[in-house]
Scaffold this active site. Structure first.
Site, PDB file in Angstrom:
ATOM      1  N   GLN A  40      22.327  49.212 130.035  1.00 37.72           N
ATOM      2  CA  GLN A  40      21.025  48.962 129.401  1.00 37.72           C
ATOM      3  C   GLN A  40      20.059  48.242 130.332  1.00 37.72           C
ATOM      4  OE1 GLN A  40      21.246  46.663 125.773  1.00 37.72           O
ATOM      5  NE2 GLN A  40      19.036  46.668 125.478  1.00 37.72           N
ATOM      6  N   TYR A 157      24.421  43.694 106.351  1.00 34.54           N
ATOM      7  CA  TYR A 157      24.190  44.826 107.257  1.00 34.54           C
ATOM      8  C   TYR A 157      22.725  45.291 107.128  1.00 34.54           C
ATOM      9  CZ  TYR A 157      25.640  48.670 110.289  1.00 34.54           C
ATOM     10  OH  TYR A 157      25.783  49.527 111.352  1.00 34.54           O
ATOM     11  N   LYS A 164      21.637  53.708 109.933  1.00 34.85           N
ATOM     12  CA  LYS A 164      22.844  54.547 110.117  1.00 34.85           C
ATOM     13  C   LYS A 164      22.795  55.783 109.210  1.00 34.85           C
ATOM     14  CE  LYS A 164      25.303  52.232 113.215  1.00 34.85           C
ATOM     15  NZ  LYS A 164      25.337  52.699 114.617  1.00 34.85           N
TER      16      LYS A 164
HETATM   17  P1  NAD Z   1      28.531  46.708 121.888  1.00 40.16           P
HETATM   18  O1  NAD Z   1      27.628  45.529 121.826  1.00 40.16           O
HETATM   19  O2  NAD Z   1      29.662  46.651 122.826  1.00 40.16           O
HETATM   20  O3  NAD Z   1      27.692  48.036 122.162  1.00 40.16           O
HETATM   21  C1  NAD Z   1      26.379  48.201 121.730  1.00 40.16           C
HETATM   22  C2  NAD Z   1      25.650  48.826 122.903  1.00 40.16           C
HETATM   23  O4  NAD Z   1      24.322  49.154 122.554  1.00 40.16           O
HETATM   24  C3  NAD Z   1      25.580  47.902 124.136  1.00 40.16           C
HETATM   25  O5  NAD Z   1      26.163  48.540 125.232  1.00 40.16           O
HETATM   26  C4  NAD Z   1      24.103  47.727 124.347  1.00 40.16           C
HETATM   27  O6  NAD Z   1      23.784  47.640 125.727  1.00 40.16           O
HETATM   28  C5  NAD Z   1      23.587  49.012 123.736  1.00 40.16           C
HETATM   29  N1  NAD Z   1      22.154  48.952 123.448  1.00 40.16           N
HETATM   30  C6  NAD Z   1      21.477  48.213 122.539  1.00 40.16           C
HETATM   31  N2  NAD Z   1      20.151  48.409 122.656  1.00 40.16           N
HETATM   32  C7  NAD Z   1      19.995  49.328 123.651  1.00 40.16           C
HETATM   33  C8  NAD Z   1      18.867  49.936 124.271  1.00 40.16           C
HETATM   34  N3  NAD Z   1      17.613  49.643 123.885  1.00 40.16           N
HETATM   35  N4  NAD Z   1      19.076  50.821 125.274  1.00 40.16           N
HETATM   36  C9  NAD Z   1      20.325  51.125 125.686  1.00 40.16           C
HETATM   37  N5  NAD Z   1      21.426  50.575 125.147  1.00 40.16           N
HETATM   38  C10 NAD Z   1      21.255  49.672 124.145  1.00 40.16           C
HETATM   39  O7  NAD Z   1      29.040  46.942 120.376  1.00 40.16           O
HETATM   40  P2  NAD Z   1      29.859  48.128 119.706  1.00 40.16           P
HETATM   41  O8  NAD Z   1      30.424  47.524 118.484  1.00 40.16           O
HETATM   42  O9  NAD Z   1      30.740  48.753 120.699  1.00 40.16           O
HETATM   43  O10 NAD Z   1      28.704  49.128 119.247  1.00 40.16           O
HETATM   44  C11 NAD Z   1      28.651  50.482 119.624  1.00 40.16           C
HETATM   45  C12 NAD Z   1      28.270  51.361 118.432  1.00 40.16           C
HETATM   46  O11 NAD Z   1      29.311  51.308 117.478  1.00 40.16           O
HETATM   47  C13 NAD Z   1      26.998  50.956 117.713  1.00 40.16           C
HETATM   48  O12 NAD Z   1      26.289  52.113 117.311  1.00 40.16           O
HETATM   49  C14 NAD Z   1      27.537  50.272 116.470  1.00 40.16           C
HETATM   50  O13 NAD Z   1      26.622  50.337 115.420  1.00 40.16           O
HETATM   51  C15 NAD Z   1      28.753  51.105 116.204  1.00 40.16           C
HETATM   52  N6  NAD Z   1      29.767  50.529 115.319  1.00 40.16           N
HETATM   53  C16 NAD Z   1      30.269  49.304 115.582  1.00 40.16           C
HETATM   54  C17 NAD Z   1      31.248  48.769 114.723  1.00 40.16           C
HETATM   55  C18 NAD Z   1      31.815  47.395 114.947  1.00 40.16           C
HETATM   56  O14 NAD Z   1      32.321  46.801 114.001  1.00 40.16           O
HETATM   57  N7  NAD Z   1      31.803  46.852 116.176  1.00 40.16           N
HETATM   58  C19 NAD Z   1      31.696  49.519 113.631  1.00 40.16           C
HETATM   59  C20 NAD Z   1      31.155  50.793 113.396  1.00 40.16           C
HETATM   60  C21 NAD Z   1      30.190  51.278 114.266  1.00 40.16           C
HETATM   61  O1  0WE Z   2      26.544  48.396 113.735  1.00 40.54           O
HETATM   62  C1  0WE Z   2      27.088  47.315 113.876  1.00 40.54           C
HETATM   63  C2  0WE Z   2      26.426  46.211 114.660  1.00 40.54           C
HETATM   64  C3  0WE Z   2      24.961  46.374 114.641  1.00 40.54           C
HETATM   65  C4  0WE Z   2      24.137  45.316 115.306  1.00 40.54           C
HETATM   66  C5  0WE Z   2      24.595  44.082 115.741  1.00 40.54           C
HETATM   67  C6  0WE Z   2      23.701  43.173 116.317  1.00 40.54           C
HETATM   68  C7  0WE Z   2      24.113  41.801 116.760  1.00 40.54           C
HETATM   69  C8  0WE Z   2      23.196  41.254 117.833  1.00 40.54           C
HETATM   70  C9  0WE Z   2      22.810  45.609 115.440  1.00 40.54           C
HETATM   71  N1  0WE Z   2      21.925  44.743 115.987  1.00 40.54           N
HETATM   72  C10 0WE Z   2      22.352  43.553 116.432  1.00 40.54           C
HETATM   73  N2  0WE Z   2      21.419  42.698 116.947  1.00 40.54           N
HETATM   74  C11 0WE Z   2      21.745  41.562 117.571  1.00 40.54           C
HETATM   75  O2  0WE Z   2      20.865  40.776 117.995  1.00 40.54           O
HETATM   76  N3  0WE Z   2      28.307  47.099 113.290  1.00 40.54           N
HETATM   77  C12 0WE Z   2      28.866  48.152 112.479  1.00 40.54           C
HETATM   78  C13 0WE Z   2      29.046  45.834 113.380  1.00 40.54           C
HETATM   79  C14 0WE Z   2      28.663  45.033 112.172  1.00 40.54           C
HETATM   80  O3  0WE Z   2      27.524  44.312 112.169  1.00 40.54           O
HETATM   81  C15 0WE Z   2      27.415  43.757 110.909  1.00 40.54           C
HETATM   82  C16 0WE Z   2      28.502  44.129 110.129  1.00 40.54           C
HETATM   83  C17 0WE Z   2      29.309  44.968 110.940  1.00 40.54           C
HETATM   84  C18 0WE Z   2      30.571  45.634 110.545  1.00 40.54           C
HETATM   85  C19 0WE Z   2      26.413  42.963 110.388  1.00 40.54           C
HETATM   86  C20 0WE Z   2      26.523  42.506 109.090  1.00 40.54           C
HETATM   87  C21 0WE Z   2      27.600  42.884 108.305  1.00 40.54           C
HETATM   88  C22 0WE Z   2      28.603  43.692 108.813  1.00 40.54           C
END
Ligand code: NAD
Ligand code: 0WE
Length: 260
Positions: A40, A157, A164
């Site tokens: 990023q 959320y 989403k």
């Molecule tokens: P993560 O923080 O490791 O990954 C999120 C990524 O988004 C990071 O690499 C960040 O650099 C990138 N990003 C954010 N803004 C950006 C921008 N403007 N340009 C380019 N990249 C950008 O967290 P993660 O949990 O691995 O998240 C990855 C995906 O999985 C997300 O879509 C998240 O919603 C989804 N997800 C996460 C969970 C969870 O519980 N962690 C569950 C279901 C889905």
């Molecule tokens: O999609 C996500 C994470 C999304 C996310 C997380 C952040 C943290 C840092 C989007 N934007 C930001 N912005 C920030 O500044 N998930 C599915 C993980 C997640 O996030 C939650 C969850 C779950 C699960 C937030 C509230 C409740 C449940």
């Protein structure tokens, strides 16, 4: 079995060794795919470089999906290395932090809604569009990451739920549009995983405990669980699957109630 041999994959959304994108990159590399990574910004470059070294990845491209210019130059750069792209993974989600705490009506704002939808949903369509010259007519696959909040109300959320939902609809419209060009489009809806995106979310530990207690498998999922499902969906083993949302959540979303 190496079911991704001779496949080239660009993975967008790697930020650390906890990232879901890392589980996906590792699984795809294990199955024989050649990997390109984006980062990023300069702050994240070092960590992405470290991951890239482990996977023998030679292509690392800066990409902030908020920028049309960076999306364009990303695929120009990629086209300089590869004459085609088989797999594009979008593992990106973002809303301003103040959107993810408190009640829905309390936290929502026009700007928060716009940013969440732009970065978390529009960016998938934008990448799909920009990647077409490299991906059309070669049995390619697009994949994104969703969460149960797309179809169920989940505390805190908030605006990420509608974002989403929009992302999942985008999966279906892209699948309908790109099928004739041989490109499949799917999403994995993952259960909660402690990544950077989950850091600092109040009550996250409690959510992991809840899933462990009530999900059919009585456990949480790992980035490897998600990575394996993602690798399958982007392989020719899944040639008949498109427009699908595949739940990798230990079965959590399938139960209405469960006993301890
Ligand atoms: P993560 O923080 O490791 O990954 C999120 C990524 O988004 C990071 O690499 C960040 O650099 C990138 N990003 C954010 N803004 C950006 C921008 N403007 N340009 C380019 N990249 C950008 O967290 P993660 O949990 O691995 O998240 C990855 C995906 O999985 C997300 O879509 C998240 O919603 C989804 N997800 C996460 C969970 C969870 O519980 N962690 C569950 C279901 C889905
Ligand atoms: O999609 C996500 C994470 C999304 C996310 C997380 C952040 C943290 C840092 C989007 N934007 C930001 N912005 C920030 O500044 N998930 C599915 C993980 C997640 O996030 C939650 C969850 C779950 C699960 C937030 C509230 C409740 C449940």
């Amino acid at each position: 079995m190496a079911f991704l041999q001779n496949k080239r994959a660009l993975i967008v959304g790697l930020a650390s060794e906890r990232s879901i994108a890392w589980g996906i990159a590792r699984a795809m590399h294990r199955e024989g795919a050649e990997i390109a990574l984006s980062y990023q910004n300069e702050k994240l470059k070092k960590r992405v470089d470290k991951c890239g070294d482990e996977l023998d990845c030679k292509i690392r491209i800066p990409l902030d999906v908020a920028s049309d210019a960076e999306i364009e130059s990303c695929f120009e750069t990629l086209a300089g290395h590869w004459d085609g792209l088989d797999i594009l993974v979008h593992s990106v989600g973002f809303a301003p932090r103040d959107q993810l705490a408190g009640g829905f009506t309390e936290s929502i704002s026009r700007e928060g809604f716009q940013i969440a939808h732009d970065i978390s949903s529009y960016s998938f369509a934008a990448l799909a569009k920009a990647a077409r010259p490299l991906m059309d007519n070669r049995n390619s696959a697009l994949l994104t990451l969703s969460y149960l909040g797309a179809i169920r109300a989940i505390p805190n959320y908030n605006v990420m739920g509608p974002a989403k939902a929009s992302l999942e609809a985008t999966v279906r419209f892209l699948a309908a549009d790109l099928g004739a060009s041989g490109t499949r489009v799917n999403a994995v809806s993952a259960g909660p995983i402690k990544t950077l995106a989950a850091a600092g979310i109040s009550g996250f530990r409690g959510m992991l405990g809840h899933v462990q207690k009530v999900s059919p498998l009585k456990r949480n999922v790992s980035i490897d669980d998600v990575g394996n499902a993602a690798a399958f969906l982007c392989s020719d083993l899944a040639a008949g699957i498109t427009g699908e949302i595949l739940y990798v959540d230990a079965g959590y979303s399938t139960v209405g109630m469960s006993l301890d």
